[in-house]
Design an enzyme around this catalytic site. Sequence first.
Site, PDB file in Angstrom:
ATOM      1  N   HIS A   1       0.817  -1.226   0.000  1.00  0.00           N
ATOM      2  CA  HIS A   1       0.000   0.000   0.000  1.00  0.00           C
ATOM      3  C   HIS A   1       0.850   1.276   0.000  1.00  0.00           C
ATOM      4  O   HIS A   1       0.350   2.348   0.339  1.00  0.00           O
ATOM      5  CB  HIS A   1      -0.982  -0.013   1.183  1.00  0.00           C
ATOM      6  CG  HIS A   1      -0.337   0.061   2.546  1.00  0.00           C
ATOM      7  ND1 HIS A   1      -0.877  -0.549   3.653  1.00  0.00           N
ATOM      8  CD2 HIS A   1       0.783   0.682   3.001  1.00  0.00           C
ATOM      9  CE1 HIS A   1      -0.122  -0.319   4.710  1.00  0.00           C
ATOM     10  NE2 HIS A   1       0.886   0.437   4.348  1.00  0.00           N
TER      11      HIS A   1
ATOM     12  N   HIS B   1      -1.965   5.374   9.395  1.00  0.00           N
ATOM     13  CA  HIS B   1      -0.589   5.817   9.591  1.00  0.00           C
ATOM     14  C   HIS B   1      -0.498   7.150  10.335  1.00  0.00           C
ATOM     15  O   HIS B   1       0.461   7.900  10.169  1.00  0.00           O
ATOM     16  CB  HIS B   1       0.121   5.909   8.241  1.00  0.00           C
ATOM     17  CG  HIS B   1       0.267   4.591   7.541  1.00  0.00           C
ATOM     18  ND1 HIS B   1      -0.759   3.975   6.875  1.00  0.00           N
ATOM     19  CD2 HIS B   1       1.326   3.757   7.414  1.00  0.00           C
ATOM     20  CE1 HIS B   1      -0.338   2.833   6.354  1.00  0.00           C
ATOM     21  NE2 HIS B   1       0.908   2.676   6.675  1.00  0.00           N
TER      22      HIS B   1
ATOM     23  N   HIS C   1       9.782  -4.575   5.973  1.00  0.00           N
ATOM     24  CA  HIS C   1      10.243  -3.206   5.763  1.00  0.00           C
ATOM     25  C   HIS C   1      10.671  -2.506   7.027  1.00  0.00           C
ATOM     26  O   HIS C   1      10.143  -2.740   8.090  1.00  0.00           O
ATOM     27  CB  HIS C   1       9.324  -2.350   4.906  1.00  0.00           C
ATOM     28  CG  HIS C   1       7.975  -1.919   5.379  1.00  0.00           C
ATOM     29  ND1 HIS C   1       6.990  -2.737   5.799  1.00  0.00           N
ATOM     30  CD2 HIS C   1       7.425  -0.668   5.403  1.00  0.00           C
ATOM     31  CE1 HIS C   1       5.894  -2.036   6.060  1.00  0.00           C
ATOM     32  NE2 HIS C   1       6.128  -0.772   5.843  1.00  0.00           N
TER      33      HIS C   1
ATOM     34  N   GLU D   1       3.270  -4.682   9.954  1.00  0.00           N
ATOM     35  CA  GLU D   1       2.110  -4.549   9.043  1.00  0.00           C
ATOM     36  C   GLU D   1       1.646  -5.918   8.522  1.00  0.00           C
ATOM     37  O   GLU D   1       0.547  -6.027   7.981  1.00  0.00           O
ATOM     38  CB  GLU D   1       2.449  -3.629   7.856  1.00  0.00           C
ATOM     39  CG  GLU D   1       2.443  -2.165   8.217  1.00  0.00           C
ATOM     40  CD  GLU D   1       2.538  -1.233   7.003  1.00  0.00           C
ATOM     41  OE1 GLU D   1       2.503  -0.019   7.216  1.00  0.00           O
ATOM     42  OE2 GLU D   1       2.654  -1.710   5.858  1.00  0.00           O
TER      43      GLU D   1
END
Length: 282
Positions: free
Chosen positions: A12, A59, A193, A240
Amino acid sequence: MAKIIGAVTTSHIPAIANAMANGLEETPYWKPFFDGYPPVRDWLNEKKPDVIILFYNDHGLEFFIDKKPTFAMGVADEYYNSDEGWGIPTIPPVTGESDLSWHIANSIVDEGFDMTICQEMKVDHGLTVPLNLMWPGHKYGHVKVIPVCINCEQYPMPQPKRTFELGRAIGRAVESYEKDINVVVFGTGGMSHQLDGERAGFINRAFDIDCLDKLVTDPEALTKYSNIDLVEQGGAQAVELNMLIAMRGTLLGKVTELHRNYHAPISNTGSGLMLLENESPK
Ligand code: DHB
Ligand code: FE
């Protein structure tokens, strides 16, 4: 009765929206990433799901660090994007589905999930980038979307075991909904990540690919990880992966992998696109 007919995992990251807005899909950097998407778009256009349930993490746009629900979902008829600072163009709102949203909310709270229920909710790239990937040009207005947020920005955050169970409860709620509709579930974000700190840019391909394999055949194995395990294996923001784990929890039937495209790095992440079919238990 409602059925969950399949699921999608996808990145995303905001850079995707920029690449699409600037027509960079065929450039050497982006091509291996975008080349994965046509089969998933084709499948969605063929199956024409009535509703998408979309797991993402806010976020900091709607829920900043001063107020952070562990789990939150929208029950609205419309959602506006509120990303700032990524260079993302202004985009049209996302259509909601309040009736099924309320059914899910009632059902999962009764089951013991203390969900924050939002009658108004701003959404961010975690939700809008995947929709734009599936219906480019922001042509997703015909699809009804139910946003479900899982906190993975600020401790304390729910563990994979719990997020999988949340998925299970949402799956049961959908399968008990009396209208004859087809639902597809998206798990967005991940995979490995790390955006900052000493390990910035850290990618663990072997771990990502193993997670994709386990999402298909052995999702319970993923529930044995703690969030710290995910951070060690995949970098700080690999938490995530909880969105993908929750998505898999909703699939209560026989699951078959229809398509996969893993590519890394894309920005600072490993991108895992996967299309799963779920043979509804009924
Ligand atoms: C990036 C990754 C994310 O998950 C996100 O929410 C924003 C940016 C990135 O790698 O650029
Ligand atoms: Fe993210």
